[in-house]
Design an enzyme around this catalytic site. Sequence first.
Site, PDB file in Angstrom:
ATOM      1  N   SER A 149       1.087  -1.261   0.160  1.00 32.49           N
ATOM      2  CA  SER A 149       0.070  -0.035  -0.054  1.00 32.49           C
ATOM      3  C   SER A 149       0.907   1.230  -0.085  1.00 32.49           C
ATOM      4  O   SER A 149       2.123   1.300   0.488  1.00 32.49           O
ATOM      5  CB  SER A 149      -0.884   0.031   1.327  1.00 32.49           C
ATOM      6  OG  SER A 149      -1.129   1.433   1.586  1.00 32.49           O
ATOM      7  N   TYR A 163      -1.158  -1.110  10.383  1.00 30.79           N
ATOM      8  CA  TYR A 163      -1.521  -1.434   9.074  1.00 30.79           C
ATOM      9  C   TYR A 163      -0.237  -1.117   8.290  1.00 30.79           C
ATOM     10  O   TYR A 163       0.390  -1.698   7.412  1.00 30.79           O
ATOM     11  CB  TYR A 163      -2.714  -0.569   8.727  1.00 30.79           C
ATOM     12  CG  TYR A 163      -3.047  -0.835   7.156  1.00 30.79           C
ATOM     13  CD1 TYR A 163      -3.794  -1.983   6.836  1.00 30.79           C
ATOM     14  CD2 TYR A 163      -2.887   0.293   6.476  1.00 30.79           C
ATOM     15  CE1 TYR A 163      -4.084  -2.054   5.506  1.00 30.79           C
ATOM     16  CE2 TYR A 163      -3.117  -0.052   4.952  1.00 30.79           C
ATOM     17  CZ  TYR A 163      -3.509  -1.331   4.538  1.00 30.79           C
ATOM     18  OH  TYR A 163      -4.218  -1.238   3.338  1.00 30.79           O
TER      19      TYR A 163
HETATM   20  N1  NAI Z   1      -9.020  -0.245  -0.764  1.00 31.82           N
HETATM   21  C1  NAI Z   1      -7.933   0.541  -0.749  1.00 31.82           C
HETATM   22  O1  NAI Z   1      -7.999   1.609  -0.852  1.00 31.82           O
HETATM   23  C2  NAI Z   1      -6.758  -0.156  -0.457  1.00 31.82           C
HETATM   24  C3  NAI Z   1      -6.388  -1.499  -0.312  1.00 31.82           C
HETATM   25  N2  NAI Z   1      -5.322  -2.197  -0.119  1.00 31.82           N
HETATM   26  C4  NAI Z   1      -4.943  -3.419   0.204  1.00 31.82           C
HETATM   27  O2  NAI Z   1      -5.620  -4.340  -0.968  1.00 31.82           O
HETATM   28  C5  NAI Z   1      -6.094  -5.419  -0.146  1.00 31.82           C
HETATM   29  C6  NAI Z   1      -7.574  -5.775  -0.582  1.00 31.82           C
HETATM   30  O3  NAI Z   1      -8.144  -4.471  -0.199  1.00 31.82           O
HETATM   31  P1  NAI Z   1      -9.780  -4.187  -0.250  1.00 31.82           P
HETATM   32  O4  NAI Z   1     -10.290  -4.958  -1.519  1.00 31.82           O
HETATM   33  O5  NAI Z   1      -9.934  -2.942  -0.262  1.00 31.82           O
HETATM   34  O6  NAI Z   1     -10.242  -4.927   0.962  1.00 31.82           O
HETATM   35  P2  NAI Z   1     -11.937  -5.392   1.018  1.00 31.82           P
HETATM   36  O7  NAI Z   1     -11.970  -5.480   2.593  1.00 31.82           O
HETATM   37  O8  NAI Z   1     -12.832  -4.756   0.304  1.00 31.82           O
HETATM   38  O9  NAI Z   1     -11.863  -6.976   0.722  1.00 31.82           O
HETATM   39  C7  NAI Z   1     -10.742  -7.859   1.589  1.00 31.82           C
HETATM   40  C8  NAI Z   1     -11.177  -9.288   1.381  1.00 31.82           C
HETATM   41  O10 NAI Z   1     -10.277 -10.017   2.157  1.00 31.82           O
HETATM   42  C9  NAI Z   1     -11.044 -11.052   2.763  1.00 31.82           C
HETATM   43  N3  NAI Z   1     -10.140 -11.336   4.188  1.00 31.82           N
HETATM   44  C10 NAI Z   1     -10.057 -10.562   5.213  1.00 31.82           C
HETATM   45  N4  NAI Z   1      -9.431 -11.139   6.051  1.00 31.82           N
HETATM   46  C11 NAI Z   1      -8.992 -12.326   5.543  1.00 31.82           C
HETATM   47  C12 NAI Z   1      -8.175 -13.381   6.173  1.00 31.82           C
HETATM   48  N5  NAI Z   1      -7.901 -13.454   7.272  1.00 31.82           N
HETATM   49  N6  NAI Z   1      -7.962 -14.467   5.301  1.00 31.82           N
HETATM   50  C13 NAI Z   1      -8.664 -14.467   4.071  1.00 31.82           C
HETATM   51  N7  NAI Z   1      -9.555 -13.544   3.457  1.00 31.82           N
HETATM   52  C14 NAI Z   1      -9.621 -12.321   4.304  1.00 31.82           C
HETATM   53  C15 NAI Z   1     -12.105 -10.420   3.059  1.00 31.82           C
HETATM   54  O11 NAI Z   1     -13.417 -11.193   3.411  1.00 31.82           O
HETATM   55  C16 NAI Z   1     -12.482  -9.636   1.925  1.00 31.82           C
HETATM   56  O12 NAI Z   1     -13.235 -10.414   0.957  1.00 31.82           O
HETATM   57  C17 NAI Z   1      -5.825  -5.507   1.030  1.00 31.82           C
HETATM   58  O13 NAI Z   1      -4.349  -5.951   1.478  1.00 31.82           O
HETATM   59  C18 NAI Z   1      -5.716  -3.868   1.367  1.00 31.82           C
HETATM   60  O14 NAI Z   1      -4.668  -3.624   2.361  1.00 31.82           O
HETATM   61  C19 NAI Z   1      -4.097  -1.359  -0.200  1.00 31.82           C
HETATM   62  C20 NAI Z   1      -4.228  -0.018  -0.477  1.00 31.82           C
HETATM   63  C21 NAI Z   1      -5.468   0.902  -0.941  1.00 31.82           C
HETATM   64  C1  LIG Z   2      -8.986   4.111   5.186  1.00 33.76           C
HETATM   65  C2  LIG Z   2      -9.142   4.064   3.580  1.00 33.76           C
HETATM   66  C3  LIG Z   2     -10.094   3.343   3.115  1.00 33.76           C
HETATM   67  C4  LIG Z   2      -7.694   3.600   3.241  1.00 33.76           C
HETATM   68  C5  LIG Z   2      -7.250   2.237   3.508  1.00 33.76           C
HETATM   69  C6  LIG Z   2      -6.061   1.800   3.125  1.00 33.76           C
HETATM   70  C7  LIG Z   2      -5.372   2.636   2.340  1.00 33.76           C
HETATM   71  C8  LIG Z   2      -4.202   2.124   1.744  1.00 33.76           C
HETATM   72  O1  LIG Z   2      -3.694   0.972   2.274  1.00 33.76           O
HETATM   73  O2  LIG Z   2      -3.334   2.832   1.202  1.00 33.76           O
HETATM   74  C9  LIG Z   2      -5.847   3.874   1.860  1.00 33.76           C
HETATM   75  O3  LIG Z   2      -4.966   4.485   1.127  1.00 33.76           O
HETATM   76  C10 LIG Z   2      -6.880   4.429   2.519  1.00 33.76           C
HETATM   77  O4  LIG Z   2      -7.366   5.430   1.949  1.00 33.76           O
END
Ligand code: NAI
Ligand SMILES: CC(C)c1ccc(C(=O)O)c(O)c1O
Length: 256
Positions: A149, A163
Amino acid sequence: MTDSRHSGRVVLVTGAGGGIGAAIAEQYCREGAAVALVDADAAKVEAQAEQLREAGFKVSWAHADVADYAGCAQACERLSQALGPIDTLINNAGISPKHNGAPAPIWQMTPDEWQRVVAINLNGSFNLVRILTPSMVERRFGRIVNMSSVAGSAFLPLVAAHYSATKAAIIGFTRHLAGELGPFGITANALAPGRIETPLLKTVSAEANQAVVDDTPLRRLGTPLEVARAACFLTSSESEFITGQVVDVAGGWLMR
Ligand SMILES: NC(=O)C1=CN([C@@H]2O[C@H](COP(=O)(O)OP(=O)(O)OC[C@H]3O[C@@H](n4cnc5c(N)ncnc54)[C@H](O)[C@@H]3O)[C@@H](O)[C@H]2O)C=CC1
Ligand SMILES: CC(C)c1ccc(C(=O)O)c(O)c1O
């Protein structure tokens, strides 16, 4: 986009039940791969996999918590029996939990909160790498993408220390993997998304999102599909000489 640049590949995506992981799974399907979807939420991942299967794609799914080594090992065994040996691993699952509705200040964070985020965001990636690399090494081919991230190398007030620490650790882990596994034909890269429109954003006010948009040269938030395309590129033959890199998918936000 539908093409076949990943045909013959078997890809495992963690956190594939929703958000960025679901988009990654779908994009690999569209590019011809067989895809194993893994998520801790059984109902979500089953629904996602069924939707892809109904669309004619080759998928299999498993319910597993990435923090649970034995559960992941069992899931990988079953998934590789169903689809073939897994050659591409996308370590996407991650959490950014709140503490009383906000990111935990470090002086209030409990040791259990810290450990849980480390267990999922960092140890989870180790677990899948440890389980899947023996067959990649044996086959002299593998592709790994770990989800970092922008928070791994910049201060983001909307996330907490656990995080950011895990996302920074993912970068060190990825570079180490690139060095150690490169001689076996395995690449490892990390993605560093900025603010992407997923369910995570529901916890963020419109004003806070607008402030990010104003600071982003491309003047918008990102989409899960844009992160998915970057993952597909980093594991495709077009990028076969790229390893050990961290690629921002952030519209130029927080360039470092
Ligand atoms: N949404 C954003 O702005 C950003 C997201 N990320 C990273 O991208 C990745 C995906 O994030 P999102 O799609 O936004 O999150 P999200 O919360 O929409 O989806 C995450 C998925 O991972 C699953 N999950 C959670 N804990 C788990 C576990 N212990 N084992 C298996 N599955 C698990 C959840 O059930 C969900 O389906 C994460 O690593 C997050 O840190 C990084 C930067 C920005
Ligand atoms: C709190 C918001 C949704 C969030 C969460 C995580 C990241 C990241 O991992 O970079 C963000 O950029 C966010 O804006």
